[in-house]
Design a protein around this motif. Structure first.
Motif: not given
Length: 612
Positions: A438, A518-519, A521, A524
């Motif tokens: 990540r 997460d969107h 990172c 994405q």
């Protein structure tokens, strides 16, 4: 008939650059008077069928020697051609209507080379490399450069040369509309997911076009932010028009378009055409937030095309409306900004009450449209996009392309964003390739650092530290924060991560970096730019006969018009008159001060005592 004639071996010195060619001088030799037929050049020592044929022969001779001509006298049986420079003595006389003969010829030049040069063609050749390299040519600075090189050229001459250079490099604007359908077909062959819509009127003239590439669609499917910013900008080509664009943000906060359109103007029918195309091609759902300016009729078009979508207005445009309608001062605008960004109903009402105390009409105006600008009343998520700034950035991004013909405009935008797609894709793949699971993007990390510095000042109370429940005090009360491994929550209804979440993380053992979703990172980001824009060759395009739109002149005086000599003189005279008035007023003031009688001073107490 004997006249004073001269031989014409005008030889130009060879030059290494275009500037030397413009500034080179011609050597002209003069001879004594003799018969004109013996000294005439071979091009003119013939009998011509008509005056037009004689004129063509003279123009060819002038072009070889590097100057242009004009025709001050042309009657039945007589014609005179002279050098384009008014002070020059070069001239040619012809007589006859059918059998035209040269009767007199004087080839001595009294003008400089820059005065008699066919400057448009020479300047065009000099401007072509700049136009081909997409270099924005400033006519005033270009004229100054030529003046330093010893050549004086008018503004209109440079403008005509620039237009001819653009036409030679990018093609004719009228024929570009005929090649548009062929360009769209060639894009469709290379891109299977390409969508477009082309409209013509009854006479076969261009009306509107809208398009989106397959790479745009793939980026929209993997979008990190469900927000679209809509705006238009004027095209600066010969036939004008308006470019409409729908823009959004990627995982790193960069902008990218999802659809563009070229229409006649920014009106309700053109917006309805563009919105219906976007809805059909991108499958826009009711959760997507639309942000635009407060143009008349745009609210009704969005309500009919996207009935369930939340619609927000640009705060900057709304501020300008408040300035123009209510003459709002700085304190009112600050109160409006605070009300727009307020996170609780209590603080929102407090700021509106301060506005009402100073200007009731302004408060009523804001109450009527509070669902479009206030964060507390807004139905959707704006994701920190409070204005159409990303659309304005896109418009300035394509500033040079807006001057091109329509096919070149669309193709240059395609090639430019092809480079952007590849550059951002390689940067994301390098970040993901380090082996870390990540990797947050750079801009979200920078924003998190700024929030951390401000969050240290907030007061945080732990309600249940193991479950991650905290209470953070704010200006109008408190908010509840719940920290989770998957997704953290806050009752402030702001964009995640907010300052209250960061303050709660600092109070707990959790790291603030885990708050970045997460969107935002690099993984994405790689999904967004995974597509590839198509390749198109603009050289072999067919012309289907589509006509360009009717060019309508805008009302009013053009803004960029250059002032004439008379207008400049008037301005100078007005300045002189103002200076004289000021000087006269100063003189009058000095005279009045001298005429005023001086106030007699009262005798002091000591003087009175001595007198007694």
């Amino acid at each position: 008939m004997s006249t004073s004639t001269t031989s014409c071996p005008s030889t130009c010195r060879a030059s290494q650059s275009d500037s030397d060619t413009l500034a080179s001088s011609c050597s002209v030799s003069t001879t004594s008077s003799s018969s004109s037929s013996a000294e005439l050049p071979d091009e003119l020592n013939t009998v011509f069928d008509s005056q037009e044929a004689a004129k063509i022969a003279v123009s060819k001779l002038a072009q070889q020697e590097g100057f242009s001509t004009r025709t001050p006298v042309r009657q039945q049986g007589k014609m005179k051609l002279v050098c384009s420079s008014k002070s020059c003595t070069w001239n040619v006389f012809f007589s006859g209507s059918e059998n035209v003969i040269c009767t007199s010829f004087n080839c001595s030049h009294k003008c400089t080379l820059s005065g008699r040069l066919d400057r448009t063609d020479v300047l065009m050749e000099k401007l072509i490399p700049r136009v081909r390299d997409n270099d924005r040519v400033d006519i005033k600075s270009f004229r100054k450069q030529l003046k330093r090189e010893g050549v004086q050229v008018s503004y209109d001459t440079v403008y005509r040369a620039l237009q001819r250079a653009k036409q030679k490099v990018f093609g004719d604007e009228d024929s570009s509309y005929g090649q548009l359908a062929s360009w769209l077909e060639s894009v469709g062959f290379d891109d299977e997911d390409f969508s477009c819509s082309l409209d013509e009127d009854e006479e076969g003239r261009f009306k509107r076009v809208a398009l989106t590439f397959g790479a745009y669609k793939e980026a929209w499917r993997n979008r990190p932010v469900d927000v679209l910013s809509m705006d238009g900008c004027h095209l600066k080509a010969c036939h004008g028009g308006t470019l409409l664009a729908a823009v959004t943000k990627d995982a790193n906060g960069g902008i990218f378009p999802v659809g563009v359109g070229v229409v006649e103007s920014e009106n309700s029918s053109s917006w309805e055409f563009f919105f219906s195309f976007l809805k059909w091609s991108l499958d826009i759902t009711t959760t997507t937030t639309l942000i635009s300016d407060r143009m008349k009729g745009l609210d009704n078009v969005i309500a009919t095309t996207f009935p369930g979508n939340p619609h927000g207005c640009c705060l900057l445009h709304l501020e300008r409306n408040l300035l123009s309608k209510f003459n709002a001062n700085r304190s009112l605008l600050d109160a409006f900004r605070s009300a727009a960004l307020a996170r609780s109903e209590r603080t929102y009402e407090q700021h509106l009450q301060t506005i009402k105390a100073k200007n009731k009409k302004m408060e009523k105006y804001l109450r009527d449209c509070e669902e479009t600008w206030a964060s507390v009343k807004f139905a959707g998520l704006r994701e920190r996009i409070s204005s159409t700034n990303i659309s304005e950035s896109f418009n300035s991004w394509i500033l040079d392309e807006r001057r091109l013909p329509i096919v070149r405009l669309l193709d240059q935008m395609r090639s430019r964003f092809m480079e952007v797609w590849d550059r951002r894709r390689t940067a994301a793949s390098k970040a993901v390739g380090h082996g870390k699971k990540r990797v947050p993007c750079q801009r979200p990390l920078k924003h998190l650092r700024d929030l951390t510095n401000h969050a240290r000042k907030l007061k945080v109370v732990a309600a249940h530290k193991k479950k991650g429940i905290f209470e953070v005090s704010i200006e109008g009360g408190t908010v509840k924060v719940i920290l989770k491994d998957g997704k953290s929550e806050c009752t402030c209804s702001g964009a995640s991560p907010c300052i209250h979440m960061v303050a709660a993380c600092l109070c707990s053992d959790c790291s603030p970096v885990n708050l970045i979703p997460d969107h935002q990172c690099e993984a994405q980001q790689l999904l967004i730019y995974d597509g590839c824009l198509p390749y198109v060759c603009c050289e072999d395009l067919e012309d289907n006969g589509m006509k360009p739109p009717i060019q309508r002149r805008q009302r009013g005086r053009p803004r960029g018009r250059i002032a004439s000599k008379g207008e400049k003189q008037k301005k100078q005279e007005e300045k002189k008159k103002k200076k004289k008035k000021k000087e006269e007023e100063k003189k009058k003031q000095k005279k009045n001060e001298k005429k005023k009688p001086s106030k007699s001073k009262k005798p002091s107490k000591l003087k009175k005592a001595t007198d007694r």
